[in-house]
Design a protein around this motif. Structure first.
Motif, PDB file in Angstrom:
ATOM      1  N   SER A  57       0.853  -1.174   0.000  1.00 20.01           N
ATOM      2  CA  SER A  57       0.000   0.000   0.000  1.00 20.01           C
ATOM      3  C   SER A  57       0.894   1.230   0.000  1.00 20.01           C
ATOM      4  N   GLY A  58       0.306   2.380  -0.360  1.00 14.80           N
ATOM      5  CA  GLY A  58       1.153   3.554  -0.463  1.00 14.80           C
ATOM      6  C   GLY A  58       0.396   4.861  -0.564  1.00 14.80           C
ATOM      7  N   ASP A  59       1.162   5.960  -0.509  1.00 11.71           N
ATOM      8  CA  ASP A  59       0.675   7.328  -0.642  1.00 11.71           C
ATOM      9  C   ASP A  59      -0.587   7.576   0.176  1.00 11.71           C
ATOM     10  N   PRO A  60      -0.507   7.419   1.515  1.00 10.96           N
ATOM     11  CA  PRO A  60      -1.712   7.576   2.340  1.00 10.96           C
ATOM     12  C   PRO A  60      -2.189   9.018   2.405  1.00 10.96           C
ATOM     13  N   LEU A  61      -3.474   9.206   2.182  1.00 13.00           N
ATOM     14  CA  LEU A  61      -4.151  10.477   2.402  1.00 13.00           C
ATOM     15  C   LEU A  61      -5.109  10.304   3.572  1.00 13.00           C
ATOM     16  N   GLU A  62      -5.814  11.376   3.944  1.00 10.06           N
ATOM     17  CA  GLU A  62      -6.651  11.288   5.135  1.00 10.06           C
ATOM     18  C   GLU A  62      -7.862  10.371   4.950  1.00 10.06           C
ATOM     19  N   SER A  63      -8.313  10.168   3.708  1.00 13.55           N
ATOM     20  CA  SER A  63      -9.478   9.308   3.501  1.00 13.55           C
ATOM     21  C   SER A  63      -9.241   8.239   2.436  1.00 13.55           C
ATOM     22  N   GLN A 123     -11.204   4.782  -1.482  1.00 10.46           N
ATOM     23  CA  GLN A 123     -11.743   6.047  -0.994  1.00 10.46           C
ATOM     24  C   GLN A 123     -12.681   5.818   0.200  1.00 10.46           C
ATOM     25  N   GLY A 124     -12.986   6.906   0.886  1.00  7.17           N
ATOM     26  CA  GLY A 124     -13.999   6.861   1.940  1.00  7.17           C
ATOM     27  C   GLY A 124     -13.541   6.253   3.249  1.00  7.17           C
ATOM     28  N   LEU A 125     -12.236   6.252   3.501  1.00  6.33           N
ATOM     29  CA  LEU A 125     -11.719   5.728   4.757  1.00  6.33           C
ATOM     30  C   LEU A 125     -11.659   6.836   5.801  1.00  6.33           C
ATOM     31  N   SER A 126     -11.513   6.471   7.062  1.00  4.18           N
ATOM     32  CA  SER A 126     -11.420   7.443   8.151  1.00  4.18           C
ATOM     33  C   SER A 126      -9.973   7.887   8.329  1.00  4.18           C
ATOM     34  N   PRO A 127      -9.757   9.122   8.743  1.00  7.60           N
ATOM     35  CA  PRO A 127      -8.382   9.617   8.931  1.00  7.60           C
ATOM     36  C   PRO A 127      -7.671   8.908  10.081  1.00  7.60           C
ATOM     37  N   ASP A 128      -6.370   8.789   9.933  1.00 10.11           N
ATOM     38  CA  ASP A 128      -5.486   8.312  11.002  1.00 10.11           C
ATOM     39  C   ASP A 128      -5.966   6.986  11.586  1.00 10.11           C
ATOM     40  N   ARG A 129      -6.333   6.069  10.693  1.00 12.42           N
ATOM     41  CA  ARG A 129      -6.833   4.763  11.116  1.00 12.42           C
ATOM     42  C   ARG A 129      -6.012   3.652  10.486  1.00 12.42           C
ATOM     43  N   GLU A 130      -5.830   2.587  11.250  1.00  6.54           N
ATOM     44  CA  GLU A 130      -5.180   1.392  10.742  1.00  6.54           C
ATOM     45  C   GLU A 130      -6.221   0.496  10.090  1.00  6.54           C
ATOM     46  N   TYR A 131      -5.879  -0.030   8.906  1.00  5.77           N
ATOM     47  CA  TYR A 131      -6.762  -0.943   8.180  1.00  5.77           C
ATOM     48  C   TYR A 131      -5.958  -2.165   7.722  1.00  5.77           C
ATOM     49  N   TYR A 132      -6.701  -3.200   7.338  1.00  8.67           N
ATOM     50  CA  TYR A 132      -6.099  -4.423   6.813  1.00  8.67           C
ATOM     51  C   TYR A 132      -6.739  -4.710   5.457  1.00  8.67           C
ATOM     52  N   TYR A 133      -6.020  -5.417   4.602  1.00  6.12           N
ATOM     53  CA  TYR A 133      -6.527  -5.619   3.247  1.00  6.12           C
ATOM     54  C   TYR A 133      -5.957  -6.899   2.652  1.00  6.12           C
ATOM     55  N   ARG A 134      -6.642  -7.394   1.632  1.00  5.79           N
ATOM     56  CA  ARG A 134      -6.138  -8.535   0.860  1.00  5.79           C
ATOM     57  C   ARG A 134      -6.778  -8.511  -0.519  1.00  5.79           C
ATOM     58  N   PHE A 135      -6.177  -9.293  -1.422  1.00  3.38           N
ATOM     59  CA  PHE A 135      -6.668  -9.460  -2.785  1.00  3.38           C
ATOM     60  C   PHE A 135      -7.071 -10.916  -2.993  1.00  3.38           C
ATOM     61  N   MET A 136      -7.958 -11.140  -3.972  1.00  7.08           N
ATOM     62  CA  MET A 136      -8.380 -12.485  -4.331  1.00  7.08           C
ATOM     63  C   MET A 136      -8.506 -12.571  -5.849  1.00  7.08           C
ATOM     64  N   ALA A 137      -7.957 -13.631  -6.403  1.00  3.61           N
ATOM     65  CA  ALA A 137      -8.061 -13.888  -7.840  1.00  3.61           C
ATOM     66  C   ALA A 137      -8.429 -15.354  -8.021  1.00  3.61           C
ATOM     67  N   GLY A 138      -9.588 -15.612  -8.618  1.00  2.00           N
ATOM     68  CA  GLY A 138     -10.056 -16.988  -8.691  1.00  2.00           C
ATOM     69  C   GLY A 138     -10.263 -17.533  -7.297  1.00  2.00           C
ATOM     70  N   LYS A 139      -9.661 -18.683  -7.016  1.00  2.00           N
ATOM     71  CA  LYS A 139      -9.769 -19.274  -5.688  1.00  2.00           C
ATOM     72  C   LYS A 139      -8.583 -18.927  -4.794  1.00  2.00           C
TER      73      LYS A 139
END
Length: 531
Positions: A57-63, A123-139
């Motif tokens: 991930s990169g270039d974090p903005l406030e939202s 988009q539409g995230l809250s400022p100064d918050r930690e989030y987690y993420y993942r990707f899925m392709a097929g199975k």
């Protein structure tokens, strides 16, 4: 095909330049709310698993924040082992590490013309918050990544932490990144030389096929080189742990290139070199978590600014794409350590547009700390130990473009932006300098601080660790010098900038202890450096 796509753009860029001159990794990552930990690397490189290069991930903005991955089941193949058709990639963002609360989800298209890379601007995230993420392709599912948004612009922030790094030649290992991934950081800044374009001779004892080992010249070979570097599990862990803010230096294209000029100019013409630069820029964009759109031929605007509340404003610079050719001072008389071409006011390292942008951004800043994230040493350095002076022994640094530096120093002196801090990479050494209004006069006003970080791996393990504290006869504004490998961790409050120089014992092995070599500080309102 790619060369034909960019040929017209190159002709336009070359014409515009001349007009202006004439007119003046394979790691599975387990994340918890605490430190990041690594699990066994995903194997094998040739198979159906598409997330062999990890996530970022990169270039974090406030939202918002950019999420990145690239589908490459066979990462060292020119096409990554992917079919020549678009592939849907699902993504999800979570409020918790257990993936119980989905806050955003969607589907991106991984296109073959961009090496099946994916850049999602969530988009539409809250400022100064930690989030987690993942990707899925097929199975298949990617590892879980952690990211963080920036605080709201102007909001009162009392604490911030980040690390900066550069120069990660693949011949040595990346134990520093394994340790960095366990730090408590808001983000990471990478200052260039993410890859090296040199011929690979059995790096890390690996026997590589010719298409991987030879110096890249075209798009397919630059993609392979990026894929090789991104196969490192410790680099993948650091990407998965924090958002990264990246810029390039020279080796992402070619050693010591300058604008449209190859290091081998004039045997390589600007028109020929711009085809290569276009390929390198495209591959760089494809492999980085960048919000900026894909390159237009050989051009990509990478300089930008990011704000972190009222505490820090980060100015990311590009000292490669717009500079004049380096001077060698050949046949020129030296006056007070400089030749005429090094002080020529028509020569630039940033380009007029970027320099004006930088000064305007600094002038409008209300942040406590104003940071210039850039590639090469800004402060004056004497390359002739003892009597006499020679500041352009390495014309690739800011010393070779004294007029641009003097303009910026004069701006800092007269406009007085709050607490200027310069962070630098490139030289494979740790340094710290006080930035003087007039480097020729040690008693002149101190305008800011420059913290120079060593390489992650480039240069290998030093045979002997060196350490110099305090100024030298040649460079009295120098505060510290060291030749270890590692990165710099910056911990910032409203009152103090603390730079911890984190160094590893060796880069000859994947694992190494790490320690804090020295901590240097700058104080709000006092732009010098304290030991």
């Amino acid at each position: 095909m790619f060369a034909r796509e960019v040929a017209h753009t190159i002709r336009l860029a070359t014409s515009r330049r001349r007009f202006l001159l004439s007119t003046g990794w394979l790691a599975g990552i387990a994340l918890s709310a605490g430190p990041i930990s690594q699990t066994r690397p995903v194997q094998p490189p040739r198979g159906s698993y598409p997330f062999t290069l990890g996530i970022a991930s990169g270039d974090p903005l406030e939202s918002s924040v950019v999420l990145w991955t690239r589908l490459a089941p066979d990462p060292l193949a020119p096409d990554g082992g992917m079919p020549p058709r678009p592939i849907p990639v699902r993504w999800e963002v979570y409020a918790d590490a257990h993936m119980q609360r989905v806050v955003r989800r969607g589907t991106a298209i991984a296109r073959p013309e961009y090496a099946h890379s994916v850049h999602v601007d969530v988009q539409g995230l809250s400022p100064d918050r930690e989030y987690y993420y993942r990707f899925m392709a097929g199975k298949e599912e990617s590892p879980l990544g952690r990211t963080r948004t920036a605080p709201s612009r102007g909001s009162q922030i009392n604490r911030l932490a980040f690390a900066f790094a550069s120069c990660q030649e693949f011949h040595s290992y990346y134990p520093a990144y394994g340790h960095m991934a366990r730090e408590d950081l808001h983000f990471v800044v990478h200052l260039g030389d993410y890859i090296y374009e040199n011929v690979l001779r059995a790096p890390r004892g690996l026997s590589l096929p010719a298409e991987v080992a030879l110096e890249p010249q075209e798009l397919a070979s630059y993609r392979i080189r990026h894929a090789l570097y991104k196969s490192d599990p410790q680099l993948q862990a650091a990407h998965a742990a924090f958002p990264w803010i990246v810029t390039w230096d020279d080796h992402e294209v070619e050693n010591n290139y300058a604008s449209e000029y190859s290091e081998d100019y004039p045997s390589v013409s600007p028109e020929e070199f711009l085809v290569r630069r276009a390929a390198a820029y495209r591959a760089y964009w494809e492999h980085m978590p960048l919000r900026v759109p894909s390159p237009e031929g050989p051009s990509l605007r990478l300089y930008r600014q990011l704000s972190f509340g009222d505490l820090l404003k980060l100015h990311v610079l590009d000292t490669r794409q717009y500079r004049d050719r380096q001077t060698s001072c050949a046949g020129e008389a030296m006056v007070e350590g400089y030749c005429r071409s090094a002080t020529d006011p028509t020569r630039t390292i940033l380009g007029e547009e970027q320099l004006q942008w930088l000064m305007q951004s600094l002038d409008s800043s209300r942040a406590t700390w104003n940071v210039l994230a850039q590639q090469i040493i800004f402060s004056q350095r004497d390359n002739l130990p003892g009597p006499g002076m020679n500041y352009v022994g390495n014309g690739d640094q800011w010393d070779g473009y004294k007029s641009d530096r003097d303009r910026l120093l004069d701006f800092l002196r007269t406009r007085r932006p709050s607490n200027p801090i310069i962070i630098t990479g490139d030289v494979h050494r740790n340094y710290a300098y006080e930035v003087k209004a007039d480097f020729a006069d040690p008693n002149s006003q101190t305008l800011g601080a420059e913290y120079v970080g060593t390489s992650i791996s480039s240069g290998g393990t030093p045979t002997k660790r060196e350490m110099v504290l305090g100024g030298t006869q040649d460079d009295p504004h120098q505060v510290m010098y060291n030749n270890s490998r590692g990165y710099v961790r910056c911990r910032i409050t409203r009152e103090v900038w603390q730079a911890d120089y984190r160094v590893v014992d060796t880069v000859s092995r994947p694992e190494s202890p790490i320690s804090t070599l020295i901590t240097l500080t700058s104080e709000d309102g006092d732009p010098g450096i304290k030991l």
